[in-house]
Scaffold this active site. Structure first.
Site, PDB file in Angstrom:
ATOM      1  N   LYS A  68       0.835  -1.205   0.000  1.00 14.17           N
ATOM      2  CA  LYS A  68       0.000   0.000   0.000  1.00 14.17           C
ATOM      3  C   LYS A  68       0.873   1.260   0.000  1.00 14.17           C
ATOM      4  CE  LYS A  68      -4.292  -1.442   2.295  1.00 14.17           C
ATOM      5  NZ  LYS A  68      -5.259  -0.996   3.323  1.00 14.17           N
ATOM      6  N   ASP A  76      -8.613   2.240   4.400  1.00 11.54           N
ATOM      7  CA  ASP A  76      -9.241   0.938   4.594  1.00 11.54           C
ATOM      8  C   ASP A  76      -9.917   0.549   3.298  1.00 11.54           C
ATOM      9  OD1 ASP A  76      -9.460  -0.804   7.089  1.00 11.54           O
ATOM     10  OD2 ASP A  76     -11.366  -1.096   6.059  1.00 11.54           O
ATOM     11  N   GLY A  97      -2.976  -9.198  -2.089  1.00 19.15           N
ATOM     12  CA  GLY A  97      -4.362  -9.467  -1.701  1.00 19.15           C
ATOM     13  C   GLY A  97      -5.160 -10.161  -2.794  1.00 19.15           C
ATOM     14  N   TYR A  98      -6.283  -9.549  -3.139  1.00 22.38           N
ATOM     15  CA  TYR A  98      -7.204 -10.146  -4.117  1.00 22.38           C
ATOM     16  C   TYR A  98      -6.837  -9.820  -5.559  1.00 22.38           C
ATOM     17  CZ  TYR A  98     -10.180 -11.044  -0.050  1.00 22.38           C
ATOM     18  OH  TYR A  98     -10.669 -11.501   1.143  1.00 22.38           O
ATOM     19  N   LYS A 145      -2.442  -0.228 -12.772  1.00 21.06           N
ATOM     20  CA  LYS A 145      -3.392  -0.506 -11.685  1.00 21.06           C
ATOM     21  C   LYS A 145      -3.764   0.807 -10.988  1.00 21.06           C
ATOM     22  CE  LYS A 145      -4.152  -2.625  -7.199  1.00 21.06           C
ATOM     23  NZ  LYS A 145      -3.635  -3.312  -6.021  1.00 21.06           N
ATOM     24  N   HIS A 181      -9.247   1.648  -6.956  1.00 22.49           N
ATOM     25  CA  HIS A 181      -9.958   2.261  -5.821  1.00 22.49           C
ATOM     26  C   HIS A 181      -8.998   3.128  -4.998  1.00 22.49           C
ATOM     27  CE1 HIS A 181      -8.004  -1.454  -4.908  1.00 22.49           C
ATOM     28  NE2 HIS A 181      -8.289  -1.452  -3.629  1.00 22.49           N
TER      29      HIS A 181
HETATM   30  P1  IMP Z   1      -7.179  -3.510   4.493  1.00 26.51           P
HETATM   31  O1  IMP Z   1      -7.656  -2.234   3.932  1.00 26.51           O
HETATM   32  O2  IMP Z   1      -5.692  -3.499   4.652  1.00 26.51           O
HETATM   33  O3  IMP Z   1      -7.919  -3.933   5.719  1.00 26.51           O
HETATM   34  O4  IMP Z   1      -7.432  -4.595   3.383  1.00 26.51           O
HETATM   35  C1  IMP Z   1      -8.557  -5.449   3.359  1.00 26.51           C
HETATM   36  C2  IMP Z   1      -8.290  -6.637   2.450  1.00 26.51           C
HETATM   37  O5  IMP Z   1      -8.473  -6.233   1.116  1.00 26.51           O
HETATM   38  C3  IMP Z   1      -6.886  -7.242   2.583  1.00 26.51           C
HETATM   39  O6  IMP Z   1      -6.995  -8.653   2.473  1.00 26.51           O
HETATM   40  C4  IMP Z   1      -6.167  -6.675   1.378  1.00 26.51           C
HETATM   41  O7  IMP Z   1      -5.176  -7.558   0.922  1.00 26.51           O
HETATM   42  C5  IMP Z   1      -7.293  -6.534   0.380  1.00 26.51           C
HETATM   43  N1  IMP Z   1      -7.018  -5.426  -0.523  1.00 26.51           N
HETATM   44  C6  IMP Z   1      -7.028  -4.104  -0.230  1.00 26.51           C
HETATM   45  N2  IMP Z   1      -6.654  -3.386  -1.294  1.00 26.51           N
HETATM   46  C7  IMP Z   1      -6.372  -4.274  -2.263  1.00 26.51           C
HETATM   47  C8  IMP Z   1      -5.897  -4.130  -3.583  1.00 26.51           C
HETATM   48  O8  IMP Z   1      -5.597  -3.038  -4.103  1.00 26.51           O
HETATM   49  N3  IMP Z   1      -5.751  -5.274  -4.271  1.00 26.51           N
HETATM   50  C9  IMP Z   1      -6.036  -6.490  -3.746  1.00 26.51           C
HETATM   51  N4  IMP Z   1      -6.457  -6.681  -2.519  1.00 26.51           N
HETATM   52  C10 IMP Z   1      -6.628  -5.578  -1.770  1.00 26.51           C
END
Ligand code: IMP
Length: 197
Positions: free
Chosen positions: A12, A76, A152-153, A175, A180
């Site tokens: 991030k 978040d 992540g996803y 990307k 988002h």
């Molecule tokens: P958090 O915002 O760090 O709590 O992320 C929540 C979940 O969404 C985590 O499993 C992250 O890996 C996933 N996530 C957040 N942003 C992305 C992204 O840009 N790509 C893929 N997964 C994401």
């Protein structure tokens, strides 16, 4: 201006730097006493509430440190799948750590409506003000895991502008241009640049 990102996720931080450095900001990870501040994850269905609550904690933790007058950023995010009524949404992190990408693909097996969106809320505090901005990236859940980059996803999410490629198959600048996080961070950068702020 320097923005201190309160996150343990280096991906991030790198993405935020790629997005905000061309706009004149330097993004660094906030470390207090050499550690990522440990923030309580509130129980909420709303990622905006989660981001704001975490930012308030970060501001409290920065009081009395060298960072108390600097811009702090919390972000978040989550994946919201339409046919699963927005699941995993605010539980994206937990779901990723437990059932993982293959678990999501199993839940989606045979599903023809594969539409989904990534959402991010970026919250920045500066001198007692809190600014928030939301970014959304629409797309579909892929049939299989593809790509090596990102996190992540990313390997199962195909943004609608990406010509069939998952986020994990996109170069980081591509990307960020449609993500988002890109939209949310550009939103806060505009708010920070307003003359009154
Ligand atoms: P958090 O915002 O760090 O709590 O992320 C929540 C979940 O969404 C985590 O499993 C992250 O890996 C996933 N996530 C957040 N942003 C992305 C992204 O840009 N790509 C893929 N997964 C994401």
């Amino acid at each position: 201006m320097r923005i201190l990102f309160v996150t343990g996720n280096q991906n991030k931080v790198a993405e935020a730097n790629g997005i905000l450095s061309p706009l004149g900001f330097v993004v660094e990870q906030l470390l207090i006493g050499g550690e990522v501040p440990d923030l309580i994850e509130p129980q909420s269905d709303e990622i905006e509430e989660i981001a704001k609550f975490k930012l308030e904690q970060a501001v409290s933790l920065s009081m009395g440190t060298e960072f108390e007058n600097e811009a702090l950023l919390v972000e978040d995010s989550g994946l919201f799948i339409d046919s699963l009524s927005g699941f995993p949404g605010p539980f994206s992190s937990f779901v990723h750590e437990t059932i993982g990408l293959s678990g999501i693909l199993s839940l989606m097996s045979g599903e023809t409506d594969r539409t989904a969106e990534f959402r991010a809320v970026a919250a920045v505090s500066l001198q007692g003000n809190m600014l928030t901005s939301t970014g959304i990236c629409r797309g579909v859940i892929s049939e299989k895991i593809s790509g090596e980059s990102g996190f992540g996803y990313d390997p199962i999410f195909i943004p609608k502008e990406a010509n069939g490629r998952t986020c994990a198959q996109l170069p980081s600048h591509e990307k960020s241009a449609i993500s988002h996080r890109g939209f949310a961070l550009k939103g806060v950068s505009e708010l920070l640049n307003l003359p009154s702020k």
